[in-house]
Structures are given as structure tokens and as C-alpha cells.
Scaffold this motif. Structure first.
Motif, PDB file in Angstrom:
ATOM      1  N   VAL A 127      89.003  -8.893 108.960  1.00 45.22           N
ATOM      2  CA  VAL A 127      88.701  -8.755 107.535  1.00 45.22           C
ATOM      3  C   VAL A 127      89.249 -10.032 106.897  1.00 45.22           C
ATOM      4  O   VAL A 127      90.450 -10.203 106.756  1.00 45.22           O
ATOM      5  N   ARG A 128      88.331 -10.942 106.573  1.00 41.46           N
ATOM      6  CA  ARG A 128      88.748 -12.226 106.003  1.00 41.46           C
ATOM      7  C   ARG A 128      87.708 -12.705 104.998  1.00 41.46           C
ATOM      8  O   ARG A 128      86.565 -12.259 105.011  1.00 41.46           O
ATOM      9  N   ASN A 129      88.133 -13.620 104.156  1.00 36.99           N
ATOM     10  CA  ASN A 129      87.220 -14.196 103.167  1.00 36.99           C
ATOM     11  C   ASN A 129      86.166 -15.048 103.855  1.00 36.99           C
ATOM     12  O   ASN A 129      86.435 -15.658 104.889  1.00 36.99           O
ATOM     13  N   VAL A 130      84.967 -15.082 103.260  1.00 39.06           N
ATOM     14  CA  VAL A 130      83.882 -15.911 103.772  1.00 39.06           C
ATOM     15  C   VAL A 130      83.518 -16.877 102.650  1.00 39.06           C
ATOM     16  O   VAL A 130      82.663 -16.600 101.813  1.00 39.06           O
ATOM     17  N   GLU A 131      84.194 -18.006 102.643  1.00 38.35           N
ATOM     18  CA  GLU A 131      84.019 -18.974 101.574  1.00 38.35           C
ATOM     19  C   GLU A 131      82.579 -19.480 101.488  1.00 38.35           C
ATOM     20  O   GLU A 131      82.065 -19.743 100.413  1.00 38.35           O
ATOM     21  N   SER A 132      81.902 -19.590 102.649  1.00 38.99           N
ATOM     22  CA  SER A 132      80.534 -20.112 102.659  1.00 38.99           C
ATOM     23  C   SER A 132      79.564 -19.201 101.913  1.00 38.99           C
ATOM     24  O   SER A 132      78.502 -19.639 101.497  1.00 38.99           O
ATOM     25  N   GLN A 133      79.929 -17.928 101.736  1.00 39.82           N
ATOM     26  CA  GLN A 133      79.082 -16.986 101.006  1.00 39.82           C
ATOM     27  C   GLN A 133      79.692 -16.577  99.674  1.00 39.82           C
ATOM     28  O   GLN A 133      79.161 -15.717  98.987  1.00 39.82           O
ATOM     29  N   GLY A 134      80.810 -17.156  99.328  1.00 43.98           N
ATOM     30  CA  GLY A 134      81.457 -16.812  98.065  1.00 43.98           C
ATOM     31  C   GLY A 134      82.121 -15.442  98.080  1.00 43.98           C
ATOM     32  O   GLY A 134      82.269 -14.806  97.048  1.00 43.98           O
ATOM     33  N   ILE A 135      82.545 -14.984  99.250  1.00 41.99           N
ATOM     34  CA  ILE A 135      83.192 -13.665  99.372  1.00 41.99           C
ATOM     35  C   ILE A 135      84.694 -13.885  99.513  1.00 41.99           C
ATOM     36  O   ILE A 135      85.162 -14.451 100.506  1.00 41.99           O
ATOM     37  N   TYR A 136      85.427 -13.423  98.492  1.00 44.96           N
ATOM     38  CA  TYR A 136      86.877 -13.608  98.464  1.00 44.96           C
ATOM     39  C   TYR A 136      87.594 -12.279  98.266  1.00 44.96           C
ATOM     40  O   TYR A 136      88.577 -12.196  97.551  1.00 44.96           O
ATOM     41  N   SER A 137      87.102 -11.218  98.898  1.00 47.31           N
ATOM     42  CA  SER A 137      87.651  -9.891  98.655  1.00 47.31           C
ATOM     43  C   SER A 137      88.288  -9.265  99.892  1.00 47.31           C
ATOM     44  O   SER A 137      88.379  -8.050  99.998  1.00 47.31           O
ATOM     45  N   ALA A 138      88.754 -10.068 100.831  1.00 48.40           N
ATOM     46  CA  ALA A 138      89.300  -9.539 102.075  1.00 48.40           C
ATOM     47  C   ALA A 138      90.472  -8.591 101.837  1.00 48.40           C
ATOM     48  O   ALA A 138      90.519  -7.502 102.409  1.00 48.40           O
ATOM     49  N   SER A 139      91.415  -8.976 100.998  1.00 53.46           N
ATOM     50  CA  SER A 139      92.578  -8.117 100.780  1.00 53.46           C
ATOM     51  C   SER A 139      92.186  -6.812 100.107  1.00 53.46           C
ATOM     52  O   SER A 139      92.725  -5.751 100.426  1.00 53.46           O
ATOM     53  N   LYS A 140      91.228  -6.857  99.196  1.00 54.07           N
ATOM     54  CA  LYS A 140      90.756  -5.641  98.527  1.00 54.07           C
ATOM     55  C   LYS A 140      90.080  -4.699  99.526  1.00 54.07           C
ATOM     56  O   LYS A 140      90.353  -3.496  99.537  1.00 54.07           O
ATOM     57  N   LYS A 196      85.518 -11.824 116.694  1.00 57.08           N
ATOM     58  CA  LYS A 196      85.318 -10.481 116.169  1.00 57.08           C
ATOM     59  C   LYS A 196      84.337 -10.522 115.011  1.00 57.08           C
ATOM     60  O   LYS A 196      84.247 -11.521 114.306  1.00 57.08           O
ATOM     61  N   ARG A 197      83.655  -9.395 114.794  1.00 61.19           N
ATOM     62  CA  ARG A 197      82.820  -9.301 113.605  1.00 61.19           C
ATOM     63  C   ARG A 197      83.735  -9.152 112.392  1.00 61.19           C
ATOM     64  O   ARG A 197      84.837  -8.616 112.484  1.00 61.19           O
ATOM     65  N   ASN A 198      83.263  -9.639 111.245  1.00 61.04           N
ATOM     66  CA  ASN A 198      84.064  -9.662 110.027  1.00 61.04           C
ATOM     67  C   ASN A 198      83.544  -8.625 109.033  1.00 61.04           C
ATOM     68  O   ASN A 198      82.370  -8.641 108.678  1.00 61.04           O
ATOM     69  N   ILE A 199      84.408  -7.740 108.590  1.00 61.67           N
ATOM     70  CA  ILE A 199      84.038  -6.745 107.581  1.00 61.67           C
ATOM     71  C   ILE A 199      84.112  -7.400 106.213  1.00 61.67           C
ATOM     72  O   ILE A 199      85.163  -7.912 105.823  1.00 61.67           O
ATOM     73  N   ILE A 200      82.987  -7.392 105.471  1.00 62.32           N
ATOM     74  CA  ILE A 200      82.978  -7.999 104.139  1.00 62.32           C
ATOM     75  C   ILE A 200      82.881  -6.967 103.023  1.00 62.32           C
ATOM     76  O   ILE A 200      83.155  -7.275 101.880  1.00 62.32           O
ATOM     77  N   GLN A 201      82.477  -5.744 103.383  1.00 68.25           N
ATOM     78  CA  GLN A 201      82.370  -4.684 102.379  1.00 68.25           C
ATOM     79  C   GLN A 201      82.489  -3.347 103.078  1.00 68.25           C
ATOM     80  O   GLN A 201      82.006  -3.178 104.202  1.00 68.25           O
ATOM     81  N   ALA A 202      83.129  -2.380 102.433  1.00 67.62           N
ATOM     82  CA  ALA A 202      83.303  -1.054 103.023  1.00 67.62           C
ATOM     83  C   ALA A 202      83.212   0.015 101.945  1.00 67.62           C
ATOM     84  O   ALA A 202      83.697  -0.170 100.837  1.00 67.62           O
ATOM     85  N   SER A 203      82.566   1.127 102.299  1.00 67.58           N
ATOM     86  CA  SER A 203      82.535   2.288 101.406  1.00 67.58           C
ATOM     87  C   SER A 203      82.619   3.541 102.254  1.00 67.58           C
ATOM     88  O   SER A 203      82.154   3.569 103.394  1.00 67.58           O
ATOM     89  N   LEU A 204      83.236   4.574 101.696  1.00 65.20           N
ATOM     90  CA  LEU A 204      83.390   5.831 102.426  1.00 65.20           C
ATOM     91  C   LEU A 204      82.028   6.391 102.805  1.00 65.20           C
ATOM     92  O   LEU A 204      81.112   6.409 101.991  1.00 65.20           O
ATOM     93  N   ALA A 205      81.906   6.845 104.034  1.00 65.90           N
ATOM     94  CA  ALA A 205      80.654   7.449 104.499  1.00 65.90           C
ATOM     95  C   ALA A 205      80.783   8.960 104.414  1.00 65.90           C
ATOM     96  O   ALA A 205      81.872   9.516 104.521  1.00 65.90           O
TER      97      ALA A 205
END
Length: 117
Positions: free
Chosen positions: A68-81, A107-116
């Protein structure tokens, strides 16, 4: 004996060509641009930020390890959240980028998560 040397030389050329082709495939198709959706149940969470790293690790039931890390190339900076919202034992629908290659430690990187449900 001469025939064996000829065959072994051909095998080296074929193997080298396959390695170069695989390297080009990985370089040009890798990217973080491909996003896929999957479901996981969180088995463990590891906060690597205390060790001077800037990412987090999540282990899913079944043994797959996700970053779970930021992806600067896509403008995703929400890893800690994203990491803070994941709870052990709960099932999540997650969006992931990258590819999983355990032999290379990727490893694959989780960029977003929601309860299923």
C-alpha cells in the motif's frame, strides 16, 4: 562432437533472444496504469513507515502480500488513509495496480479499498 557444439550455440542464441523479449515485455507492459479489482480478507497489516520506508504491507487470507503505497505517476497520495481503513478479519473490494512476481519480491499495490458485502 561438432554437431553438439552447433546445437548448444543455437540454444544459447534462442535462450538469449527469449530473455531479451521477456525484458522488453516487462518494461513496456509493466506500468502502474493497469488497475484491476479484486476481493481480499485482511489477515495482517504491517506498518513499514516506522522503519524509514514510505509504504505499508497487507497480507490477505490465502497468503498474497500487497503493498500500500502512493503512486505519484497517477496522482494517488492516499496510501496512509487506505492502510488505516483496512481492518484485520474484514473483507474488502480493492483496486490494485502492478503485477505480482513473488520471485522478484514484487507485490500488487492497493490504491483504493471499500468494505465488501
Amino acid at each position: 562432437m561438432r554437431r553438439f557444439k552447433s546445437i548448444s550455440g543455437e540454444l544459447i542464441v534462442v535462450a538469449g533472444t527469449l530473455l531479451v523479449a521477456m525484458a522488453f515485455f516487462l518494461v513496456f507492459t509493466w506500468g502502474d496504469s493497469t488497475v484491476t479489482m479484486t476481493y481480499i480478507i485482511v489477515a495482517d497489516k504491517i506498518d513499514n513507515s516506522r522503519e524509514g520506508k514510505f509504504d505499508f504491507t497487507v497480507v490477505a487470507e490465502g497468503g498474497e502480500v500487497f503493498a500500500v503505497r502512493n503512486v505519484e505517476s497517477q496522482g494517488i497520495y492516499s496510501a496512509s488513509k487506505v492502510f488505516k481503513t483496512l481492518e484485520i478479519g474484514k473483507r474488502y473490494q480493492v483496486l490494485v495496480t502492478g503485477r505480482r512476481l513473488p520471485l522478484l519480491g514484487l507485490k500488487r499495490n492497493i490504491i483504493q479499498a471499500s468494505l465488501a458485502q
